[in-house]
Motif scaffolding. Structure first.
Motif, PDB file in Angstrom:
ATOM      1  N   TRP A   8       0.803  -1.221   0.000  1.00  0.00           N
ATOM      2  CA  TRP A   8       0.000   0.000   0.000  1.00  0.00           C
ATOM      3  C   TRP A   8       0.841   1.278   0.000  1.00  0.00           C
ATOM      4  CZ3 TRP A   8      -3.255  -2.559   4.375  1.00  0.00           C
ATOM      5  CH2 TRP A   8      -4.144  -3.479   3.793  1.00  0.00           C
ATOM      6  N   ASP A   9       2.142   1.123  -0.099  1.00  0.00           N
ATOM      7  CA  ASP A   9       3.024   2.281  -0.153  1.00  0.00           C
ATOM      8  C   ASP A   9       4.093   2.012  -1.208  1.00  0.00           C
ATOM      9  OD1 ASP A   9       4.678   4.601   0.650  1.00  0.00           O
ATOM     10  OD2 ASP A   9       3.360   4.616   2.402  1.00  0.00           O
ATOM     11  N   VAL A  23       5.901   8.947  -7.379  1.00  0.00           N
ATOM     12  CA  VAL A  23       5.672   8.347  -6.064  1.00  0.00           C
ATOM     13  C   VAL A  23       4.234   8.573  -5.613  1.00  0.00           C
ATOM     14  CG1 VAL A  23       6.249   8.542  -3.608  1.00  0.00           C
ATOM     15  CG2 VAL A  23       8.062   8.413  -5.297  1.00  0.00           C
ATOM     16  N   LEU A  24       3.740   9.809  -5.756  1.00  0.00           N
ATOM     17  CA  LEU A  24       2.356  10.110  -5.358  1.00  0.00           C
ATOM     18  C   LEU A  24       1.364   9.290  -6.165  1.00  0.00           C
ATOM     19  CD1 LEU A  24       2.248  13.970  -4.741  1.00  0.00           C
ATOM     20  CD2 LEU A  24       2.867  12.114  -3.207  1.00  0.00           C
ATOM     21  N   THR A  25       1.593   9.187  -7.463  1.00  0.00           N
ATOM     22  CA  THR A  25       0.686   8.417  -8.312  1.00  0.00           C
ATOM     23  C   THR A  25       0.646   6.962  -7.872  1.00  0.00           C
ATOM     24  OG1 THR A  25       1.122   9.878 -10.187  1.00  0.00           O
ATOM     25  CG2 THR A  25       0.197   7.720 -10.678  1.00  0.00           C
ATOM     26  N   THR A  26       1.818   6.390  -7.608  1.00  0.00           N
ATOM     27  CA  THR A  26       1.893   4.990  -7.193  1.00  0.00           C
ATOM     28  C   THR A  26       1.222   4.771  -5.848  1.00  0.00           C
ATOM     29  OG1 THR A  26       3.985   4.763  -8.387  1.00  0.00           O
ATOM     30  CG2 THR A  26       3.473   3.080  -6.755  1.00  0.00           C
ATOM     31  N   VAL A  27       1.514   5.657  -4.895  1.00  0.00           N
ATOM     32  CA  VAL A  27       0.926   5.522  -3.558  1.00  0.00           C
ATOM     33  C   VAL A  27      -0.600   5.623  -3.625  1.00  0.00           C
ATOM     34  CG1 VAL A  27       0.691   6.636  -1.310  1.00  0.00           C
ATOM     35  CG2 VAL A  27       2.951   6.304  -2.307  1.00  0.00           C
ATOM     36  N   ASN A  28      -1.115   6.622  -4.308  1.00  0.00           N
ATOM     37  CA  ASN A  28      -2.562   6.823  -4.362  1.00  0.00           C
ATOM     38  C   ASN A  28      -3.272   5.675  -5.061  1.00  0.00           C
ATOM     39  OD1 ASN A  28      -2.492   9.272  -2.989  1.00  0.00           O
ATOM     40  ND2 ASN A  28      -2.126  10.444  -4.854  1.00  0.00           N
ATOM     41  N   LEU A  29      -2.656   5.147  -6.126  1.00  0.00           N
ATOM     42  CA  LEU A  29      -3.267   4.006  -6.815  1.00  0.00           C
ATOM     43  C   LEU A  29      -3.348   2.802  -5.881  1.00  0.00           C
ATOM     44  CD1 LEU A  29      -4.376   2.839  -9.443  1.00  0.00           C
ATOM     45  CD2 LEU A  29      -2.035   2.258 -10.095  1.00  0.00           C
ATOM     46  N   ARG A  30      -2.306   2.595  -5.085  1.00  0.00           N
ATOM     47  CA  ARG A  30      -2.309   1.466  -4.161  1.00  0.00           C
ATOM     48  C   ARG A  30      -3.251   1.695  -2.977  1.00  0.00           C
ATOM     49  NH1 ARG A  30       4.243   0.134  -4.183  1.00  0.00           N
ATOM     50  NH2 ARG A  30       4.303  -0.531  -6.376  1.00  0.00           N
ATOM     51  N   ARG A  31      -3.467   2.952  -2.612  1.00  0.00           N
ATOM     52  CA  ARG A  31      -4.367   3.237  -1.482  1.00  0.00           C
ATOM     53  C   ARG A  31      -5.835   3.032  -1.836  1.00  0.00           C
ATOM     54  NH1 ARG A  31      -1.338   6.492   2.196  1.00  0.00           N
ATOM     55  NH2 ARG A  31       0.665   5.392   2.343  1.00  0.00           N
ATOM     56  N   ALA A  69     -10.459  -3.082 -10.573  1.00  0.00           N
ATOM     57  CA  ALA A  69      -9.769  -2.198 -11.518  1.00  0.00           C
ATOM     58  C   ALA A  69      -8.419  -1.749 -10.971  1.00  0.00           C
ATOM     59  CB  ALA A  69     -10.636  -0.987 -11.832  1.00  0.00           C
ATOM     60  N   SER A  70      -8.358  -1.439  -9.677  1.00  0.00           N
ATOM     61  CA  SER A  70      -7.088  -0.994  -9.098  1.00  0.00           C
ATOM     62  C   SER A  70      -6.039  -2.096  -9.165  1.00  0.00           C
ATOM     63  CB  SER A  70      -7.285  -0.548  -7.648  1.00  0.00           C
ATOM     64  OG  SER A  70      -7.631  -1.642  -6.819  1.00  0.00           O
ATOM     65  N   GLU A  71      -6.457  -3.335  -8.932  1.00  0.00           N
ATOM     66  CA  GLU A  71      -5.522  -4.449  -9.019  1.00  0.00           C
ATOM     67  C   GLU A  71      -5.023  -4.629 -10.447  1.00  0.00           C
ATOM     68  OE1 GLU A  71      -3.141  -7.527  -7.687  1.00  0.00           O
ATOM     69  OE2 GLU A  71      -4.281  -6.019  -6.558  1.00  0.00           O
ATOM     70  N   GLY A  72      -5.928  -4.457 -11.419  1.00  0.00           N
ATOM     71  CA  GLY A  72      -5.518  -4.565 -12.815  1.00  0.00           C
ATOM     72  C   GLY A  72      -4.559  -3.467 -13.230  1.00  0.00           C
ATOM     73  N   LEU A  73      -4.807  -2.246 -12.778  1.00  0.00           N
ATOM     74  CA  LEU A  73      -3.913  -1.144 -13.117  1.00  0.00           C
ATOM     75  C   LEU A  73      -2.551  -1.301 -12.462  1.00  0.00           C
ATOM     76  CD1 LEU A  73      -6.375   1.887 -12.895  1.00  0.00           C
ATOM     77  CD2 LEU A  73      -5.443   0.834 -14.955  1.00  0.00           C
ATOM     78  N   ARG A  74      -2.531  -1.863 -11.272  1.00  0.00           N
ATOM     79  CA  ARG A  74      -1.256  -2.071 -10.581  1.00  0.00           C
ATOM     80  C   ARG A  74      -0.386  -3.079 -11.316  1.00  0.00           C
ATOM     81  NH1 ARG A  74      -1.896  -3.129  -4.276  1.00  0.00           N
ATOM     82  NH2 ARG A  74       0.298  -3.605  -4.684  1.00  0.00           N
ATOM     83  N   ARG A  75      -1.000  -4.091 -11.889  1.00  0.00           N
ATOM     84  CA  ARG A  75      -0.241  -5.137 -12.565  1.00  0.00           C
ATOM     85  C   ARG A  75       0.254  -4.691 -13.933  1.00  0.00           C
ATOM     86  NH1 ARG A  75      -0.622 -10.147 -10.242  1.00  0.00           N
ATOM     87  NH2 ARG A  75      -2.123 -10.356  -8.551  1.00  0.00           N
ATOM     88  N   ARG A  76      -0.352  -3.666 -14.490  1.00  0.00           N
ATOM     89  CA  ARG A  76       0.043  -3.186 -15.805  1.00  0.00           C
ATOM     90  C   ARG A  76       0.806  -1.875 -15.668  1.00  0.00           C
ATOM     91  NH1 ARG A  76      -5.576  -4.013 -19.278  1.00  0.00           N
ATOM     92  NH2 ARG A  76      -5.786  -6.274 -18.924  1.00  0.00           N
ATOM     93  N   ASN A  77       1.680  -1.650 -16.602  1.00  0.00           N
ATOM     94  CA  ASN A  77       2.474  -0.420 -16.599  1.00  0.00           C
ATOM     95  C   ASN A  77       1.696   0.675 -17.330  1.00  0.00           C
ATOM     96  OD1 ASN A  77       4.598   1.348 -16.212  1.00  0.00           O
ATOM     97  ND2 ASN A  77       5.742   0.616 -17.996  1.00  0.00           N
ATOM     98  N   PRO A  80       0.950   7.469 -16.246  1.00  0.00           N
ATOM     99  CA  PRO A  80       0.637   8.188 -15.002  1.00  0.00           C
ATOM    100  C   PRO A  80      -0.693   8.927 -15.061  1.00  0.00           C
ATOM    101  CG  PRO A  80       2.927   8.539 -15.618  1.00  0.00           C
ATOM    102  CD  PRO A  80       2.273   7.843 -16.773  1.00  0.00           C
ATOM    103  N   TRP A  81      -1.021   9.474 -16.237  1.00  0.00           N
ATOM    104  CA  TRP A  81      -2.277  10.218 -16.345  1.00  0.00           C
ATOM    105  C   TRP A  81      -3.481   9.302 -16.178  1.00  0.00           C
ATOM    106  CZ3 TRP A  81      -2.238  15.122 -15.620  1.00  0.00           C
ATOM    107  CH2 TRP A  81      -1.113  15.874 -15.976  1.00  0.00           C
ATOM    108  N   LEU A  82      -3.411   8.076 -16.690  1.00  0.00           N
ATOM    109  CA  LEU A  82      -4.512   7.130 -16.518  1.00  0.00           C
ATOM    110  C   LEU A  82      -4.660   6.756 -15.051  1.00  0.00           C
ATOM    111  CD1 LEU A  82      -6.675   5.295 -17.677  1.00  0.00           C
ATOM    112  CD2 LEU A  82      -4.904   3.565 -18.106  1.00  0.00           C
ATOM    113  N   ALA A  83      -3.524   6.521 -14.378  1.00  0.00           N
ATOM    114  CA  ALA A  83      -3.577   6.177 -12.958  1.00  0.00           C
ATOM    115  C   ALA A  83      -4.135   7.338 -12.135  1.00  0.00           C
ATOM    116  CB  ALA A  83      -2.184   5.798 -12.465  1.00  0.00           C
TER     117      ALA A  83
END
Length: 432
Positions: A8-9, A23-31, A69-77, A80-83
């Protein structure tokens, strides 16, 4: 627990190689996953207790869809704008859905605190730019006030609800600003620590190289001296003059070891010695002094040093000792790698960038593959004009280091007719 925090971080490795925005994009997507899990758990508890939320029919499918959807986006590269867009949609829909729930309950004459609680929870969970948070919450607060004013409740109850929500909105903006600032500071500190660690690693590699090269350069003369002295001791009774011959023969080896120590000391001094004689000087006098110092070496090798200087002064800012060492290294390199009967030309003149000193030799030049490492330490391989003497490449490292310290620039150019040309550009009054 650590695996969940990593999920989650961002990890330390990710934070070191990602920009702050990434970093913010990654953290927020995981949160988003946390928010969905907590939201589903809350709804299930409400249903188990017999409470039926008016918005449950929408919220539960929405949370499940967002979780998948969040799990799918996390697994794919994904971009940043889509995330970021996905996170923004989730937050806006979650808050608007909570407001709709407040409106549904308000239709029965009841005002709940669901929206302020949801607002504060999301503000603490996600890391968002405070300006965006302030604008978004301002608009959402306007919508919330319209919903509250349209509910069939008493005016004082409506006022309390709007005031409480306003207070929570301000707290949410402040919390978002503090979290954002803390994250940025933490990211900058970790990047700085990573840079320092990389610098320490480079320094460690450099020291390992120094030790290896120093040991290599010392072993050969020491072995030669040891063998020579052993021979002198064994044959001294038969040849009384042999010890004196051995001592005389050892002098070149001793000179080589002293030269090695001198080069190491010069490299250290170039990095750390205090430059106390920086000021305006006429470059021509220092060029001529360097030519005089290089004269004996040039004569012993049958090399001519050609001087080309203008009749007018060339005033530049420099440190006398630093410039002298720079010119000594470049001239000695030029003389050493030029063929017997050749020439080394040193010239100086004014240019747009300052006063430029050029040292041109007739040697083999610098191999193209070595150009990227030309001014680094320990460039000893090949006949490239890089070294300051046999066995260890320090000359151009010293030149580059001293040039940087006196705000000068040194570069290499490949002449069309061969050889190597090094240009030292000194700052003038106009550039200061």
């Amino acid at each position: 627990m650590k695996s969940l925090l990593a999920r989650w971080d961002v990890t330390a490795d990710e934070q070191a190689r990602l920009s702050f925005g990434q970093v913010l994009t990654t953290v927020n997507l995981r949160r988003v996953e946390i928010a969905c899990i907590v939201g589903l758990f809350t709804r299930l508890i409400e249903m188990a207790s017999g409470f039926r939320s008016p918005s449950a029919g929408f919220e539960i499918p929405f949370l499940i869809l967002m979780l998948i959807a969040s799990e799918g986006l996390r697994r794919r590269n994904v971009s940043p704008w889509l995330a970021r867009g996905f996170v923004a949609v989730f937050l806006v829909v979650a808050l608007l859905g909570t407001q709709w729930s407040v409106a549904a309950m308000g239709a029965y004459g009841r005002l709940t605190s669901a929206y302020p609680l949801m607002l504060l929870s999301l503000a603490l969970l996600f890391v968002l730019p405070p300006r965006i948070v302030a604008v978004a919450l301002g608009l959402l607060y306007g919508v919330y006030c319209l919903i509250v004013l349209s509910t069939p409740t008493q005016a004082n109850e409506q006022t309390v609800a709007m005031v409480n929500t306003a207070i929570v909105s301000v707290i949410a903006v402040v919390a978002a600003a503090l979290i954002y600032a803390g994250r940025r500071s933490d990211h900058q500190q970790k990047l700085e620590i990573r840079k320092q660690n990389d610098a320490l690693l480079d320094r460690s590699i450099e020291l390992d190289s120094l030790m290896a090269i120093t040991v290599h350069d010392l072993r050969s003369p020491l072995h030669g001296m040891r063998n020579l002295f052993d021979l002198a001791v064994q044959r001294a009774p038969q040849e009384p003059d042999l010890p004196l011959v051995a001592v005389q023969a050892a002098i070149p080896s001793i000179d080589a070891m002293l030269a090695l120590a001198t080069r190491l000391m010069d490299a250290h001094a170039a990095e750390h010695r205090v430059l106390a004689d920086i000021g305006e000087h006429d470059v021509r006098g220092h060029v001529l002094a360097a030519v005089d110092r290089a004269g004996p070496l040039a004569q012993s090798g049958g090399i001519d040093i050609v001087v080309d200087l203008p009749n007018h002064p060339l005033i530049a800012f420099l440190d006398v000792n630093a410039l002298g060492q720079i010119l000594d290294n470049l001239l000695s390199n030029g003389v050493r790698f030029s063929p017997a009967g050749g020439a080394v030309t040193i010239s100086a003149g004014s240019e747009a960038a300052g006063v430029a000193i050029r040292i041109l030799d007739q040697g083999p030049g610098v191999a193209p593959a070595r150009l990227s490492a030309l001014f680094k330490k320990f460039q000893v391989e090949g006949h490239t004009g890089i070294g300051s003497g046999p066995g260890m490449g320090m000359g151009l490292f010293i030149v580059s280091t001293l040039a940087q310290r006196i705000a000068a620039n040194v570069r290499h150019e490949r002449p069309n007719d061969g050889g190597a040309c090094f240009i030292v550009t000194l700052a003038t009054r106009d550039r200061s």
